[in-house]
Design an enzyme around this catalytic site. Structure first.
Site, PDB file in Angstrom:
ATOM      1  N   TYR A   1       0.847  -1.183   0.000  1.00  0.00           N
ATOM      2  CA  TYR A   1       0.000   0.000   0.000  1.00  0.00           C
ATOM      3  C   TYR A   1       0.884   1.235   0.000  1.00  0.00           C
ATOM      4  O   TYR A   1       2.045   1.172   0.397  1.00  0.00           O
ATOM      5  CB  TYR A   1      -0.803   0.084   1.297  1.00  0.00           C
TER       6      TYR A   1
ATOM      7  N   GLU B   1      -5.461  -1.428   8.553  1.00  0.00           N
ATOM      8  CA  GLU B   1      -5.234  -1.262  10.001  1.00  0.00           C
ATOM      9  C   GLU B   1      -4.308  -0.075  10.252  1.00  0.00           C
ATOM     10  O   GLU B   1      -3.444  -0.090  11.120  1.00  0.00           O
ATOM     11  CB  GLU B   1      -4.671  -2.548  10.632  1.00  0.00           C
TER      12      GLU B   1
ATOM     13  N   ASN C   1      -9.899   0.485  -2.452  1.00  0.00           N
ATOM     14  CA  ASN C   1      -9.659  -0.767  -1.747  1.00  0.00           C
ATOM     15  C   ASN C   1     -10.954  -1.290  -1.139  1.00  0.00           C
ATOM     16  O   ASN C   1     -11.552  -0.611  -0.312  1.00  0.00           O
ATOM     17  CB  ASN C   1      -8.623  -0.554  -0.639  1.00  0.00           C
ATOM     18  N   GLU C   2     -11.377  -2.447  -1.556  1.00  0.00           N
ATOM     19  CA  GLU C   2     -12.614  -3.063  -1.040  1.00  0.00           C
ATOM     20  C   GLU C   2     -13.749  -2.033  -1.011  1.00  0.00           C
ATOM     21  O   GLU C   2     -14.456  -1.919  -0.009  1.00  0.00           O
ATOM     22  CB  GLU C   2     -12.385  -3.655   0.355  1.00  0.00           C
TER      23      GLU C   2
ATOM     24  N   GLU D   1      -5.695 -10.796  -1.495  1.00  0.00           N
ATOM     25  CA  GLU D   1      -5.343 -10.862  -0.067  1.00  0.00           C
ATOM     26  C   GLU D   1      -5.690 -12.249   0.442  1.00  0.00           C
ATOM     27  O   GLU D   1      -6.831 -12.518   0.835  1.00  0.00           O
ATOM     28  CB  GLU D   1      -6.115  -9.814   0.751  1.00  0.00           C
TER      29      GLU D   1
ATOM     30  N   TYR E   1       0.830 -10.038  12.877  1.00  0.00           N
ATOM     31  CA  TYR E   1      -0.134 -10.668  11.969  1.00  0.00           C
ATOM     32  C   TYR E   1      -0.009 -12.189  11.909  1.00  0.00           C
ATOM     33  O   TYR E   1      -0.652 -12.845  11.112  1.00  0.00           O
ATOM     34  CB  TYR E   1       0.011 -10.075  10.554  1.00  0.00           C
TER      35      TYR E   1
END
Ligand SMILES: *[C@@H]1O[C@H](CO)[C@@H](O)[C@H](O)[C@H]1NC(C)=O
Ligand SMILES: *[C@@H]1O[C@H](CO)[C@@H](O)[C@H](O)[C@H]1NC(C)=O
Ligand SMILES: *[C@@H]1O[C@H](CO)[C@@H](O)[C@H](O)[C@H]1NC(C)=O
EC number: 3.2.1.23
Length: 647
Positions: free
Chosen positions: A74, A120, A178-179, A259, A324
């Site tokens: 990103y 996030e 994004n989404e 993803e 993560y």
């Protein structure tokens, strides 16, 4: 001899881009084509903004050695445009250097420049200053939003253009938004505008794409003509059914999971997310067996340094660690998951041979004695560069021209409170956590969604100090317009508190300029009592005579409650061991504390990490940093103040 000369030639060319190529979607054969050949990518996510620059090369090499042929990143807008028109692209923010490194190592790049990224990350990457227009509709055709997006993309995309594969660079595809299908606005004009904007800067040849959840309902508002629709989904589900959703939007063309979740994110106060290696390996194998393209999100998570973490709704901020449970740990270390994924990839693609960069060594520097410095209230003159603002009602961070950190709100008790009287935020307007004191004595903590009222006592006219912490802006969903500070009035009993003096605090600047001093010794507070928000300082020495120091380390705060740590002026991030999960992990899984102290040092002394590699291009051992590396022994470097703000 000739081999050596070949190596040198390659190094000389390492900083220019290569020959132009072609990269496109082949709809007839359901695949990508790179320079005319059938091509499939196996990619991993790495966010340069969550890793110190000195480690970019190490992490990218580990990804390359895992068998990946691409990486995905990103670009967080708010990380690069702190205030309108003020751009930063140097040091840890040097995204061009990151792209060049990927290219030199042999990795292609899938670029996701937003403008919204989720990730996030504070406000999903959107700059907080967009909220200067109170009722702005983010991620829509709102003209003020569009004006800001156009200006930002007008700066960023021309910078990215030389790095497109068509221009000899590593970028094969570029994601738009994004989404978007998960957002309430469903504004096709906005997506059409972005498409035109991206095309106008990047040209007609680049493959632009969108990513949405693997469900027809998400693709409805997320996909649009001229943007190749891809999906995202994690392990354990029905891979065929998930790709059926993509086929609904794209009947032909390559299958792409943008993803594929190797792990999952954390929130303060919840257990650390763990996803089993066996599940990840099994689903990855299914995806690759279908000939699909995949990006593993995350391949390395890294760290939310400073104030950069985001939050979910109902309000749940993410911790400093963005580990993560990814195949490379927060500290960049190799895990069992890394090797399992490598084995799966090996069944589908020839992977590079040779040594994998080793896990970096860590060093325990011992206990750092912390001495109390000033309290926040005592240091107001030092911390409030711009001086206080006065007003009848409280103002938000943005109204006070502050984006991150802490603001101190001061008022007086309007009446005698000889019996405990509720000090409340009836509209749940403490965003996000407030440390309340009356006449210099801690009275309690208010917290968004959790504690909207505390009892206070005191005489009429007593000074009330309320230090409000911004714990990170919501990064997903319809509540991303997340104003910080006291966003509604506070009451004392039945009365609204009035007459505020508000101190916007430049704590990071004060810390890095070493402005905080020690306080006159006072009696230490009783152990169980709440302390006033205060600064603590300590220092430690990198010992001499031990090879390979300085090394990375972890900070442990066993008896501490909550706060923020700076080392040599660098804002490492928040700690909150009492709520976890970061602190709780110590016992069984070292390595999920804050990223260490060390890279400051590395940065200060421009020490490069060196590894010997078997490199595919020259087919021999190649010292990747022999050119930049100057051997310089660092002797007993003093890390100045290890500053902490403690509540
Ligand atoms: C997975 O989904 C496909 C397509 O919807 C279906 O045909 C298949 O039976 C499913 N497999 C399992 C194991 O449920
Ligand atoms: C405040 O004090 C009242 C009266 O003593 C008590 O009933 C109430 O529970 C207290 N509230 C809090 C938040 O402690
Ligand atoms: C506080 O209350 C006043 C009077 O009702 C109102 O005008 C003002 O907007 C409120 N302020 C906030 C921040 O809610």
């Amino acid at each position: 001899m000739s081999l050596l000369r070949f190596g040198v030639t390659l190094l000389l060319f390492a900083h220019s881009l290569g020959d132009p190529g072609t990269f496109s979607v082949d709809y007839e054969n359901d695949c990508f084509r790179k320079d005319g050949e059938v091509f499939r990518y196996i990619s991993g996510s790495i966010h340069y903004n969550r890793i110190p620059r000195v480690y970019w090369k190490d992490r990218l090499l580990k990804m390359y050695m895992a068998g990946l042929n691409a990486v995905q990143t990103y670009i967080p807008w708010n990380y690069h445009e702190e205030s309108p028109g003020r751009y930063s692209f140097s040091g840890d923010q040097d995204v061009e250097y990151f792209l060049q490194l990927a290219k030199d190592i042999g990795l292609l790049v899938i670029l996701r420049p937003g403008p919204y990224i989720c990730g996030e990350w504070d406000m999903g990457g959107l700059p907080a200053w967009l909220l200067n227009k109170k009722d702005i509709v983010l991620r829509s055709s709102d003209p003020d939003y569009i004006t800001a997006v156009d200006a930002w993309m007008g700066k960023l995309l021309p910078m990215m253009k030389p790095y497109l594969y068509q221009n000899g660079g590593p970028i094969i595809t570029v994601q738009v938004e994004n989404e978007y299908g998960s957002y309430f606005a469903c504004d096709y004009n906005y997506m059409r505008h972005l498409t035109k904007l991206f095309r106008s800067h990047l040209g007609d040849d680049v493959v632009l794409f969108t990513t949405d959840g693997a469900g027809v309902s998400f693709l409805k508002c997320g996909s649009i003509q001229d943007l190749y629709a891809t999906v995202d989904f994690g392990p354990g589900g029905n891979v065929t059914a998930a790709f059926d959703a993509q086929r609904h939007a794209e009947p032909r063309g390559p299958l792409v999971n943008s993803e594929f979740y190797t792990g999952w994110l954390d929130h303060w106060g919840s257990r650390h997310s763990v996803v089993s290696t066996a599940r990840v390996a099994k689903s990855l194998n299914e995806i690759l067996s279908m000939g699909a393209n995949v990006n593993l999100y995350m391949f390395i998570g890294g760290t939310n340094f400073g104030y950069w973490n985001g939050a979910n709704t109902p309000f749940a901020p993410q911790p400093t660690s963005y580990d993560y449970d990814a195949p490379l740990s927060e500290a960049g270390d190799l895990t069992e998951k890394y090797f399992a994924i490598r084995e799966v990839i090996k069944m589908h693609r020839k992977i590079p041979e040779g040594p994998i960069p080793p896990t970096t060594p860590k060093f325990a520097y011992g206990t750092v004695v912390m001495k109390q410095l000033q309290t926040v209230s005592d240091a107001l003159e030092i911390l409030s560069f711009s001086g206080p603002v006065k007003g009848m009602y409280p103002q938000t961070f943005i109204e006070l021209s502050q984006a991150f950190g802490y603001v101190l709100y001061r008022t007086r008790l309007p009446v005698d409170c000889s019996t405990p009287t509720p000090l409340s935020s009836p509209l749940n307007g403490v965003h996000d956590r407030a440390y309340v004191s009356v006449d210099g004595v801690s009275a309690g903590i208010l917290e968004r969604n959790r504690a909207i009222s505390i009892n206070v006592t005191g005489k009429s006219g007593s000074q009330v100090d309320i230090l409000v912490e911004n714990m990170g802006r919501i990064n997903y969903g319809k509540s991303i317009n997340d104003f910080k500070g006291l966003v509604s009035n506070l009451t004392l009993g039945a009365d609204t508190l009035l007459g505020w003096t508000m101190y916007s605090l430049s704590i990071d600047e004060a810390v890095s300029q070493g402005l905080l001093g020690e306080t006159k010794p006072t009696a230490p507070p009783a152990p169980a009592a709440l302390s006033l928000p205060a600064f603590y300082g300590g220092s430690f020495i990198i010992p001499d005579g031990i090879p390979d120091l300085p090394q990375d380390t972890y900070i442990k705060l066993p008896q501490w409650r909550k706060g923020q740590v700076w080392i040599n002026g660098f804002n490492l991030g928040r700690y909150w061991p009492s709520r976890g999960p970061q602190g709780l992990l110590a016992n069984h899984q070292q390595g999920l504390y804050f990223r260490e102290c060390l890279f400051f040092n590395v940065k200060m002394h421009t020490r490069e990490k060196c590894f010997m590699y078997y490199h595919r291009a020259v087919d021999t051992l190649w010292d990747l940093c022999s050119v930049a590396f100057t051997k310089k022994k660092i002797i007993a470097v003093r890390l100045d103040v290890c500053e902490a703000l403690f509540f």
